[in-house]
Design a protein around this motif. Structure first.
Motif, PDB file in Angstrom:
ATOM      1  N   LEU A 177       0.833  -1.203   0.000  1.00 15.28           N
ATOM      2  CA  LEU A 177       0.000   0.000   0.000  1.00 15.28           C
ATOM      3  C   LEU A 177       0.867   1.253   0.000  1.00 15.28           C
ATOM      4  CD1 LEU A 177      -3.011   0.973   0.311  1.00 15.28           C
ATOM      5  CD2 LEU A 177      -2.524   1.165   2.751  1.00 15.28           C
ATOM      6  N   VAL A 178       1.884   1.253   0.845  1.00 14.94           N
ATOM      7  CA  VAL A 178       2.771   2.410   0.926  1.00 14.94           C
ATOM      8  C   VAL A 178       3.554   2.582  -0.366  1.00 14.94           C
ATOM      9  CG1 VAL A 178       4.803   3.368   2.096  1.00 14.94           C
ATOM     10  CG2 VAL A 178       2.955   2.377   3.432  1.00 14.94           C
ATOM     11  N   LEU A 185       2.404   5.923  -7.343  1.00 15.09           N
ATOM     12  CA  LEU A 185       1.384   6.894  -7.753  1.00 15.09           C
ATOM     13  C   LEU A 185       1.952   8.304  -7.895  1.00 15.09           C
ATOM     14  CD1 LEU A 185      -1.625   7.076  -8.438  1.00 15.09           C
ATOM     15  CD2 LEU A 185      -2.082   7.582  -6.040  1.00 15.09           C
ATOM     16  N   PRO A 186       2.660   8.815  -6.884  1.00 16.02           N
ATOM     17  CA  PRO A 186       3.269  10.144  -7.046  1.00 16.02           C
ATOM     18  C   PRO A 186       4.253  10.196  -8.204  1.00 16.02           C
ATOM     19  CG  PRO A 186       3.311   9.498  -4.753  1.00 16.02           C
ATOM     20  CD  PRO A 186       2.892   8.290  -5.524  1.00 16.02           C
ATOM     21  N   SER A 209      13.210  10.787  -1.812  1.00 18.02           N
ATOM     22  CA  SER A 209      12.603  11.693  -0.842  1.00 18.02           C
ATOM     23  C   SER A 209      11.989  10.928   0.304  1.00 18.02           C
ATOM     24  CB  SER A 209      11.507  12.527  -1.498  1.00 18.02           C
ATOM     25  OG  SER A 209      11.979  13.100  -2.667  1.00 18.02           O
ATOM     26  N   LEU A 210      11.266   9.864  -0.028  1.00 21.40           N
ATOM     27  CA  LEU A 210      10.534   9.112   0.993  1.00 21.40           C
ATOM     28  C   LEU A 210      11.460   8.381   1.947  1.00 21.40           C
ATOM     29  CD1 LEU A 210       7.513   9.230   0.845  1.00 21.40           C
ATOM     30  CD2 LEU A 210       7.525   6.810   0.363  1.00 21.40           C
ATOM     31  N   GLY A 245       4.029  10.950   3.457  1.00 20.89           N
ATOM     32  CA  GLY A 245       4.713   9.767   2.945  1.00 20.89           C
ATOM     33  C   GLY A 245       5.667   9.183   3.951  1.00 20.89           C
ATOM     34  N   LEU A 246       6.356  10.080   4.669  1.00 25.64           N
ATOM     35  CA  LEU A 246       7.312   9.603   5.646  1.00 25.64           C
ATOM     36  C   LEU A 246       6.601   8.896   6.791  1.00 25.64           C
ATOM     37  CD1 LEU A 246      10.275   9.545   6.082  1.00 25.64           C
ATOM     38  CD2 LEU A 246      10.074  11.549   7.524  1.00 25.64           C
ATOM     39  N   LEU A 247       5.470   9.461   7.216  1.00 33.23           N
ATOM     40  CA  LEU A 247       4.676   8.822   8.265  1.00 33.23           C
ATOM     41  C   LEU A 247       4.268   7.416   7.825  1.00 33.23           C
ATOM     42  CD1 LEU A 247       3.088   8.956  10.932  1.00 33.23           C
ATOM     43  CD2 LEU A 247       1.181   9.860   9.614  1.00 33.23           C
TER      44      LEU A 247
END
Lengths: 307, 307
Positions: A177-178, A185-186, A209-210, A245-247
């Protein structure tokens, strides 16, 4: 002392890790060395040609000096090129993106403080803000993981899965999912919106970035003559992406780290024998602290020194 | 559903956090905006003067084009300046530092892959290497924390400290040790070795690297005409510093996160009532997994759906 060579097995992990570090470097060197050298030669040939053609009018070293100052300023996000109507490097969306890149430890580096005050502020801000980020993530994790595990729990009951498999399903599901929602998706959106970057570059940017690596070599919109409003909207979108995203990614990492298979691996490499390290010594656990109302002598360690 | 607004208190944390993000941005903008604008104006004035003086011989836009390509290449670590005897950007020590910056998520960004193969490799390498780094750190933590807590345990017995105070002492001690050994000391060394950076800049660099923010604006030795051997030794030293320092910092963070005060804070902000989130739902805990030898029906969740 019974544990003369504690945790000797972690050497089994350390050596391959260092080898992987070296091999990665060697492989990247093989992949990137030639293109970088080619680009370097091409640039220097351009410079030489430029000087050859127009050098008669230029004093020696004047062009190099200009290039040098331009490059040095570029590291702080100040561009020698561009027209005078820009608000400058530190407009509010850019500043917000910068502070977010500090609090998420991504640190793109496309902008950096010039003044001593700015540098000092960054250190203090990070020293206070990073623990705050960690507490926030721990709190949100506290709240969100139960919500996330509920659907998996239902599936487990319907399919009558064993708890171990359920945990694996949860971890795998969250991971996918993540990866799908916050990387693929991004990346697709970025690829669609930004005409001149490939899907690979978009995935590379999102992943970088993530994972908080934040190389900063590809920042969407930079260097393009974009409508400023669009550019700033993009920066705010990136800001939101970083935080959410990081969360999500940390939740996924936490989920994986609690898998019995992962714990078993950590215990295997970290143990020097059948007893796990968690049973002995280590930081005071919840139970011992719960006993903190009792006199401290009950919590005496194994080997009491002579005071 | 009994928990209609779960973990409502985390809003108490989220709102100040976002405010702090905004205030930090505003403050940095106030600190950095003017110096950046000044530098920008100065650079553009230099460019204008350059063009004014020698522009007669230069075709329109030729200089800007040269500057543009130089700046773009600089983002990948390729410099237009310098003599031809350099080995190029991707010599082995630089490549090692780059891979270490990926595995530690620091991501200085002073070098970045140019080729599609290199970018793809970085994504895969990070996707595999970051979990490996986490497992390695978890393992080492497993081994090292017991060793670190032993001296504190002795002190606790000698001074008859309560377990809660002992934990606080351990956390504070480790925090100071890490700050002293991995931020202050290296900063002093860097300040001593590198003539042109202030102590603040050295602390800023060490802190930025250790926290994995990795802005990359100040990299020791870059741009200086250093003896290549010294420069490469410096890179290897930085590599070791990253790996060891990050491990130390993560141990310290782990120690702080296990403090009862911190846990209480997380529980406070993450709870919607007297019951803590940990008692309910959430990821399958150790106990449930230990029961995994029993039939799965014993682990049925509260609300069994109709299958």
């Amino acid at each position: 002392m019974g544990r003369l060579r504690p945790c000797a097995r972690y050497g089994l992990l350390m050596v391959p890790y260092l080898l992987a570090l070296g091999l990665g470097a060697a492989l990247l060197r093989a992949l990137e060395g030639p293109p970088a050298l080619q680009l370097q030669d091409k640039l220097r040939a351009e410079l030489a040609a430029f000087q050859g053609e127009y050098g008669a009018c230029l004093p020696t070293g004047a062009l190099e000096e200009l290039l040098g100052t331009a490059l040095a300023a570029h590291a702080h996000g100040v561009s020698i090129l561009g027209n005078g109507s820009e608000a400058g490097t530190w407009d509010l969306p850019s500043a917000l993106l910068f502070t977010a890149s500090i609090l998420t430890t991504t640190g793109f580096g496309h902008m950096a403080p010039l003044s001593a005050g700015g540098k000092a502020f960054c250190v203090v801000y990070a020293a206070l803000g990073l623990p705050a980020s960690l507490v926030l993530v721990a709190t949100l994790r506290h709240c969100l993981l139960p919500l996330l595990s509920r659907p998996v729990g239902w599936v487990a009951v319907c399919w009558q899965l064993a708890p171990a498999r359920t945990a694996l399903l949860q971890a795998a599901g969250l991971g996918l999912l993540v990866a799908g929602t916050f990387v693929l998706l991004p990346a697709l959106v970025l690829w669609g919106v930004q005409g001149d970057c490939s899907l690979l570059e978009a995935v590379y940017f999102c992943f970088s970035s993530l994972s908080t690596i934040g190389l900063g070599d590809l920042l969407p919109g930079r260097g393009h003559d974009l409508n400023p409003v669009l550019y700033h909207l993009g920066q705010i979108a990136l800001l939101g992406y970083l935080l959410l995203g990081l969360l999500a990614m940390l939740l996924a990492v936490e989920t994986f780290s609690e898998l019995p298979q992962v714990r078993a691996m950590v215990n295997f490499f970290g143990a020097s024998g059948p007893l796990t390290g968690e049973d002995q010594g280590g930081i005071l656990g919840q139970d011992e602290l719960a006993l903190s109302s009792l006199p401290s002598s009950t919590a005496a360690p194994e080997q009491a020194p002579a005071c």
